[in-house]
Scaffold this active site. Structure first.
Site, PDB file in Angstrom:
ATOM      1  N   SER A  38     -11.380  -5.191  46.221  1.00  0.00           N
ATOM      2  CA  SER A  38     -10.325  -4.249  46.621  1.00  0.00           C
ATOM      3  C   SER A  38     -10.335  -3.963  48.118  1.00  0.00           C
ATOM      4  CB  SER A  38     -10.477  -2.966  45.805  1.00  0.00           C
ATOM      5  OG  SER A  38      -9.385  -2.108  45.965  1.00  0.00           O
ATOM      6  N   ASP A  67      -3.990  -2.802  50.221  1.00  0.00           N
ATOM      7  CA  ASP A  67      -5.405  -3.120  50.373  1.00  0.00           C
ATOM      8  C   ASP A  67      -5.601  -4.576  49.975  1.00  0.00           C
ATOM      9  OD1 ASP A  67      -4.867  -2.756  47.706  1.00  0.00           O
ATOM     10  OD2 ASP A  67      -6.795  -1.830  47.227  1.00  0.00           O
ATOM     11  N   ASP A 115      -6.560  -6.333  47.388  1.00  0.00           N
ATOM     12  CA  ASP A 115      -6.045  -6.924  46.149  1.00  0.00           C
ATOM     13  C   ASP A 115      -4.666  -6.385  45.792  1.00  0.00           C
ATOM     14  OD1 ASP A 115      -6.911  -4.370  45.421  1.00  0.00           O
ATOM     15  OD2 ASP A 115      -7.519  -4.996  43.411  1.00  0.00           O
ATOM     16  N   ASP A 149      -3.393  -3.599  44.805  1.00  0.00           N
ATOM     17  CA  ASP A 149      -3.079  -2.688  43.704  1.00  0.00           C
ATOM     18  C   ASP A 149      -2.739  -1.294  44.228  1.00  0.00           C
ATOM     19  OD1 ASP A 149      -5.618  -1.893  44.462  1.00  0.00           O
ATOM     20  OD2 ASP A 149      -6.448  -1.855  42.428  1.00  0.00           O
TER      21      ASP A 149
END
Length: 456
Positions: A101, A243, A245, A247
């Site tokens: 992340s 960020d 990833d 999400d």
């Protein structure tokens, strides 16, 4: 030692638990447990972000799964929410995201989704963990004719982009909007710019050249300074930051102000309520959500329910109460009408649509939302302390916080980070000067407790 945290397995690459050996056994364990429940050969999809260590983990997981008789579908660099979507769309039995992340490139992690697009239950995580720690597992391995295969899916990004576009009203577009995008050299480095371009927006993109080492490096949702600068220089209508990833999404308005998840959630809640789409006129957030936002929503006839920090807890509460909108201050926004997890690209597109539909600047959409001064301090935990010692430190710190909280008009929250070896201290108060004093005092108390604990 506990392997799973609040968001899967995470740590520094080539250090326990993020070693090839653990990842190999994680793949084997997941496949083994699925085979016990399924009448067919398990099918598991694997996506990743742009970290250089993704190759190591992807190979280890693939070897583990195929060695236990499961088939693997590799989709390459793709956002975490895309895996949640593809698991359902492709009707596979599980999905794995290789990502840490917002952490630096030296970290990596594994998040696992079940076939319904939700993250694994703690029960199944515990079952996987037991097998990873079992020195005798696997006691039996499949013969050669029962081994699995690995397939590469070339059009995964395109499928996800089309899905996101389908969340907007038919024939709608974003023509006339100028949007600056910072994908943090991460998983959405192609997807979000392409998405906005295909919807007709003028797109300016920065930090979209990942090299395996520059993910989240002074860019993206945690470091929006470069996005603020480009929004101002290009006179963009707003900016989007993800960020690693993707999400989560943080926005920047046309004036260069940061619009965090609290504001984004409020904009969506008001729009949903106006369109009669907000179930039970309720949103789910966490203990970190600003009190000013809660009061504003209450005055707008919208109830806010708080959970522990972590999008998994927000999702749990949403499922429990049949709510369709929730999120975190950090930018994880979950809209159950579209997806089961935080989705940065969907969040960005939905806000862009609201901006165009209402013919308002982003700053105008949030101008009446009050915000109490709030600061968060992250304090690194010394490596010499045991888990019990850390718990004791948090207990003492919480006792001090309870005393100080009586002296302010706000809140103090002490918690252990679920993704990093740090203690988070959040202080919220109407008086900014008093807030800084209280935060400094708590930080000083923490250091005193550290030293006294280490010297024992």
């Amino acid at each position: 030692m506990r392997i799973f945290g609040t968001d899967g397995i995470r740590g520094t690459i080539n250090n326990y638990p993020m070693t090839p050996e653990v990842c190999l056994k994680a793949g084997m364990a997941l496949c083994f447990l699925l085979k016990k429940r399924l009448p067919h050969k398990p099918k598991i999809l694997i996506g990743k972000d742009t970290r250089i260590s993704g190759y190591v983990i992807e190979s280890a997981l693939t070897s583990g799964i195929t060695s236990m008789g499961g088939d693997v579908y590799l989709v390459g660099p793709i956002p975490t929410p895309a895996v949640a979507f593809l698991v359902k769309s492709m009707r596979v039995d599980a999905g794995i995201v290789i990502s840490a992340s917002h952490n630096p490139f030296s970290d990596n992690g594994i998040k696992i989704f079940s076939n319904n697009g939700f993250k694994l239950t703690e029960e199944l995580e515990n079952d996987i963990e037991k097998l990873i720690n079992d020195k005798n597992f696997p006691s039996v391995r499949p013969p050669a004719k029962e081994l699995g295969k690995a397939y590469r899916i070339e059009d995964a990004q395109g499928r996800y982009i089309e899905f996101i576009k389908s969340t907007l009203p038919k024939d709608s577009n974003l023509e006339g909007l100028k949007v600056a995008i910072d994908p943090a050299n991460g998983a959405a480095y192609k997807i979000t710019p392409t998405l906005f371009h295909e919807l007709g927006a003028e797109v300016i993109t920065i930090n979209d050249k990942p090299d395996g080492l520059n993910i989240n490096k002074e860019c993206g949702a945690l470091y929006p300074e470069s996005l603020i600068k480009i929004v101002r220089e290009t006179q963009a209508h707003f900016g989007v930051a993800h960020d690693g990833d993707a999400d989560r999404t943080i926005l920047v308005d046309e004036k260069g102000n940061i619009i965090d998840g609290d504001f984004i959630l409020t904009i969506l809640a008001e729009e949903f309520k106006k369109e009669r789409k907000l179930k039970k006129n309720t949103v789910v957030a966490t203990i970190m959500t600003n009190m000013g936002v809660e009061n504003y929503l209450k005055n707008a006839g919208i109830k806010l329910i708080r959970t522990k920090v972590g999008d998994k807890y927000v999702v749990e509460e949403m499922l429990k109460g049949s709510y369709n909108l929730g999120g975190e201050q950090s930018g994880h926004i979950i809209c159950m009408d579209y997806t089961n997890t935080g989705d940065g690209p969907i969040t960005a597109v939905q806000i862009a649509y609201i901006i165009k539909k209402n013919q308002l600047y982003l700053s105008e959409l949030i101008k009446d939302i009050p915000r109490y001064p709030q600061e968060i301090k992250s304090i690194k935990i010394p490596e010499t302390l045991s888990k019990d010692e850390v718990k004791n430190v948090i207990k003492k710190l919480s006792q001090k916080a309870s005393t100080l909280e009586k002296e302010i008009n706000g809140r103090i929250i002490i918690r252990l980070s679920g993704t990093e070896p740090k203690i988070r201290i959040m202080v919220e108060d109407e008086n900014p000067e008093r807030l800084k004093q209280v935060l400094a005092e708590l930080e000083a108390v923490t250091n005193i407790i550290w030293h006294s604990t280490e010297s024992q």
